[in-house]
Write a protein that holds these residues in place. Structure first.
Motif, mmCIF file in Angstrom:
data_model
loop_
_atom_site.group_PDB
_atom_site.id
_atom_site.type_symbol
_atom_site.label_atom_id
_atom_site.label_comp_id
_atom_site.label_asym_id
_atom_site.label_seq_id
_atom_site.Cartn_x
_atom_site.Cartn_y
_atom_site.Cartn_z
ATOM 1 N N ALA A 104 0.832 -1.206 0.000
ATOM 2 C CA ALA A 104 0.000 0.000 0.000
ATOM 3 C C ALA A 104 0.865 1.254 0.000
ATOM 4 C CB ALA A 104 -0.932 -0.009 1.217
ATOM 5 N N GLY A 105 1.985 1.213 0.735
ATOM 6 C CA GLY A 105 2.872 2.367 0.768
ATOM 7 C C GLY A 105 3.478 2.672 -0.584
ATOM 8 N N ALA A 106 3.972 1.636 -1.271
ATOM 9 C CA ALA A 106 4.569 1.833 -2.594
ATOM 10 C C ALA A 106 3.532 2.336 -3.589
ATOM 11 C CB ALA A 106 5.187 0.532 -3.094
ATOM 12 N N ALA A 107 2.337 1.726 -3.569
ATOM 13 C CA ALA A 107 1.289 2.155 -4.489
ATOM 14 C C ALA A 107 0.807 3.565 -4.160
ATOM 15 C CB ALA A 107 0.113 1.175 -4.436
ATOM 16 N N GLY A 108 0.738 3.889 -2.861
ATOM 17 C CA GLY A 108 0.290 5.216 -2.466
ATOM 18 C C GLY A 108 1.256 6.311 -2.869
ATOM 19 N N VAL A 109 2.555 6.070 -2.669
ATOM 20 C CA VAL A 109 3.552 7.067 -3.069
ATOM 21 C C VAL A 109 3.521 7.270 -4.583
ATOM 22 C CG1 VAL A 109 6.027 7.564 -3.191
ATOM 23 C CG2 VAL A 109 5.044 6.660 -1.080
ATOM 24 N N PHE A 118 -4.111 4.140 -7.092
ATOM 25 C CA PHE A 118 -3.686 3.365 -5.928
ATOM 26 C C PHE A 118 -4.466 2.061 -5.844
ATOM 27 C CE2 PHE A 118 -4.976 2.257 -1.596
ATOM 28 C CZ PHE A 118 -3.755 1.908 -1.042
ATOM 29 N N SER A 119 -5.779 2.144 -5.928
ATOM 30 C CA SER A 119 -6.616 0.952 -5.811
ATOM 31 C C SER A 119 -6.346 -0.030 -6.938
ATOM 32 C CB SER A 119 -8.098 1.355 -5.820
ATOM 33 O OG SER A 119 -8.387 2.273 -4.794
ATOM 34 N N ALA A 120 -6.200 0.486 -8.158
ATOM 35 C CA ALA A 120 -6.003 -0.392 -9.311
ATOM 36 C C ALA A 120 -4.685 -1.148 -9.229
ATOM 37 C CB ALA A 120 -6.066 0.422 -10.597
ATOM 38 N N VAL A 121 -3.607 -0.475 -8.821
ATOM 39 C CA VAL A 121 -2.294 -1.132 -8.759
ATOM 40 C C VAL A 121 -2.268 -2.178 -7.653
ATOM 41 C CG1 VAL A 121 0.146 -0.760 -8.239
ATOM 42 C CG2 VAL A 121 -1.037 0.777 -9.813
ATOM 43 N N VAL A 122 -2.797 -1.838 -6.468
ATOM 44 C CA VAL A 122 -2.833 -2.806 -5.370
ATOM 45 C C VAL A 122 -3.644 -4.032 -5.766
ATOM 46 C CG1 VAL A 122 -3.701 -3.215 -3.034
ATOM 47 C CG2 VAL A 122 -2.457 -1.124 -3.541
ATOM 48 N N LEU A 123 -4.810 -3.804 -6.356
ATOM 49 C CA LEU A 123 -5.661 -4.926 -6.767
ATOM 50 C C LEU A 123 -4.973 -5.788 -7.816
ATOM 51 C CD1 LEU A 123 -8.427 -6.292 -6.542
ATOM 52 C CD2 LEU A 123 -9.250 -4.746 -8.325
ATOM 53 N N ALA A 124 -4.284 -5.165 -8.766
ATOM 54 C CA ALA A 124 -3.605 -5.924 -9.821
ATOM 55 C C ALA A 124 -2.499 -6.801 -9.240
ATOM 56 C CB ALA A 124 -3.029 -4.967 -10.861
ATOM 57 N N VAL A 125 -1.737 -6.273 -8.296
ATOM 58 C CA VAL A 125 -0.668 -7.063 -7.679
ATOM 59 C C VAL A 125 -1.252 -8.238 -6.902
ATOM 60 C CG1 VAL A 125 1.180 -7.040 -5.968
ATOM 61 C CG2 VAL A 125 0.962 -5.149 -7.584
ATOM 62 N N GLY A 138 -2.457 -14.009 -6.479
ATOM 63 C CA GLY A 138 -3.412 -15.105 -6.369
ATOM 64 C C GLY A 138 -3.264 -16.118 -7.484
ATOM 65 N N VAL A 139 -3.057 -15.617 -8.697
ATOM 66 C CA VAL A 139 -2.861 -16.512 -9.829
ATOM 67 C C VAL A 139 -1.576 -17.311 -9.654
ATOM 68 C CG1 VAL A 139 -2.423 -16.589 -12.318
ATOM 69 C CG2 VAL A 139 -4.199 -15.074 -11.410
ATOM 70 N N ARG A 140 -0.509 -16.630 -9.218
ATOM 71 C CA ARG A 140 0.776 -17.310 -9.031
ATOM 72 C C ARG A 140 0.699 -18.362 -7.930
ATOM 73 N NH1 ARG A 140 4.418 -19.919 -7.982
ATOM 74 N NH2 ARG A 140 6.643 -19.608 -8.330
ATOM 75 N N ARG A 141 0.002 -18.056 -6.836
ATOM 76 C CA ARG A 141 -0.124 -19.021 -5.741
ATOM 77 C C ARG A 141 -0.947 -20.232 -6.177
ATOM 78 N NH1 ARG A 141 0.829 -17.152 -0.466
ATOM 79 N NH2 ARG A 141 -0.943 -18.322 0.343
ATOM 80 N N ALA A 142 -2.005 -19.992 -6.953
ATOM 81 C CA ALA A 142 -2.808 -21.110 -7.446
ATOM 82 C C ALA A 142 -1.969 -22.011 -8.355
ATOM 83 C CB ALA A 142 -4.026 -20.587 -8.194
ATOM 84 N N TRP A 143 -1.157 -21.380 -9.209
ATOM 85 C CA TRP A 143 -0.277 -22.151 -10.088
ATOM 86 C C TRP A 143 0.781 -22.886 -9.268
ATOM 87 C CZ3 TRP A 143 -0.022 -24.260 -14.620
ATOM 88 C CH2 TRP A 143 1.224 -24.594 -15.182
ATOM 89 N N GLY A 144 1.293 -22.211 -8.211
ATOM 90 C CA GLY A 144 2.294 -22.857 -7.363
ATOM 91 C C GLY A 144 1.738 -24.064 -6.632
ATOM 92 N N ARG A 145 0.480 -23.980 -6.180
ATOM 93 C CA ARG A 145 -0.120 -25.125 -5.506
ATOM 94 C C ARG A 145 -0.263 -26.309 -6.452
ATOM 95 N NH1 ARG A 145 -3.098 -21.152 -2.515
ATOM 96 N NH2 ARG A 145 -4.688 -21.041 -4.153
ATOM 97 N N ARG A 146 -0.538 -26.018 -7.713
ATOM 98 C CA ARG A 146 -0.639 -27.106 -8.695
ATOM 99 C C ARG A 146 0.716 -27.778 -8.907
ATOM 100 N NH1 ARG A 146 -3.423 -25.529 -14.162
ATOM 101 N NH2 ARG A 146 -2.902 -27.722 -14.458
ATOM 102 N N ARG A 147 1.774 -26.985 -8.874
ATOM 103 C CA ARG A 147 3.123 -27.524 -9.101
ATOM 104 C C ARG A 147 3.761 -28.023 -7.823
ATOM 105 N NH1 ARG A 147 6.656 -23.129 -11.801
ATOM 106 N NH2 ARG A 147 8.126 -24.859 -11.728
ATOM 107 N N GLY A 148 3.184 -27.643 -6.665
ATOM 108 C CA GLY A 148 3.734 -28.077 -5.389
ATOM 109 C C GLY A 148 4.918 -27.283 -4.921
ATOM 110 N N ASP A 149 5.093 -26.021 -5.405
ATOM 111 C CA ASP A 149 6.261 -25.221 -5.003
ATOM 112 C C ASP A 149 5.830 -23.862 -4.492
ATOM 113 O OD1 ASP A 149 7.295 -24.150 -8.349
ATOM 114 O OD2 ASP A 149 5.368 -24.056 -7.324
ATOM 115 N N GLU A 150 4.642 -23.746 -3.862
ATOM 116 C CA GLU A 150 4.159 -22.465 -3.370
ATOM 117 C C GLU A 150 5.129 -21.898 -2.341
ATOM 118 O OE1 GLU A 150 0.281 -20.577 -1.048
ATOM 119 O OE2 GLU A 150 0.406 -22.707 -1.511
ATOM 120 N N GLY A 151 5.429 -20.593 -2.477
ATOM 121 C CA GLY A 151 6.263 -19.895 -1.505
ATOM 122 C C GLY A 151 7.740 -20.063 -1.707
ATOM 123 N N ARG A 152 8.170 -20.839 -2.712
ATOM 124 C CA ARG A 152 9.589 -21.014 -2.946
ATOM 125 C C ARG A 152 10.141 -19.814 -3.685
ATOM 126 N NH1 ARG A 152 11.527 -25.934 -2.202
ATOM 127 N NH2 ARG A 152 13.027 -25.898 -3.912
#
Length: 205
Positions: free
Chosen positions: A125-130, A159-166, A171-185
């Motif tokens: 939020a700070g980065a998007a707000g600045v 501000f709202s658009a950038v935060v929401l996009a990130v 969310g998309v990356r985490r869903a893909w990571g769960r499918r591959r079994g490497d979430e958070g790596r």
């Protein structure tokens, strides 16, 4: 990454930026020309963030600047096009610069196991707000007829658009990571090796 692949990625982000600009121009606007939504702010910010890890951000800034000048919707001559491009490029660069320092890899979910959720959202939020604040100020400087209420709307809108996009990208990356079994790596962790199980026991090799 090879230069050819990098150039293709840059061209892809450039096309996305032009499409986002066209989409924004198709929405309603105030008397001062402030659009209800402005997807180009998101496209520019994510462009510089996504390409930053390849070490050629200066080239992406140049490409974004050229497209911001040539994008439709300016009018008034070449000098005016350059001036109108400044509020498009500077906020994207500010966001990418702050994001890299405060939350490296966050939008792809890298290193999530080492981060606390609340402080990470605060830094986002700070980065998007600045960045959005810088854009609103620049819009006001470029267009002296822009009211403070409209400048405030630009800040909240971007501000709202950038935060929401990130968050959507995460969310998309985490869903893909769960499918591959490497979430958070992290980006250098490599693929997760499957466990070898025999008779209910894990065999360590």
């Amino acid at each position: 990454m090879s230069l050819t692949r990098y150039a293709l990625r840059t061209a892809g982000f450039g096309a996305l930026y032009l499409l986002a600009t066209a989409a924004g121009l198709a929405t309603a606007s105030t008397g001062a020309g402030v659009r209800v939504v402005w997807p180009a702010a998101v496209a520019g910010a994510l462009w510089l963030v996504a390409q930053g890890r390849y070490g050629r951000r200066n080239l992406d800034v140049i490409a974004l600047s050229v497209l911001a000048v040539l994008a439709p919707g300016h009018g008034g001559g070449l000098l005016n096009d350059f001036v109108q491009a400044v509020p498009q490029v500077v906020p994207a660069l500010v966001f990418a610069w702050l994001f890299d320092r405060w939350l490296p890899g966050y939008w792809l979910g890298h290193g999530d196991r080492f981060r606390r959720h609340g402080p990470a959202l605060g830094r986002l939020a700070g980065a998007a707000g600045v960045a959005a604040g810088a854009g609103a100020v620049l819009y006001k400087v470029v267009d002296t007829g822009l009211g403070f209420g409209e400048a405030g709307y630009v800040l909240v809108r971007d501000f709202s658009a950038v935060v929401l996009a990130v968050l959507i990208a995460r969310g998309v990356r985490r869903a893909w990571g769960r499918r591959r079994g490497d979430e958070g790596r992290g980006p250098g962790d490599g693929p997760r090796r499957p466990d070898s199980r025999r008779g209910g026991l894990t065999v360590v090799k």
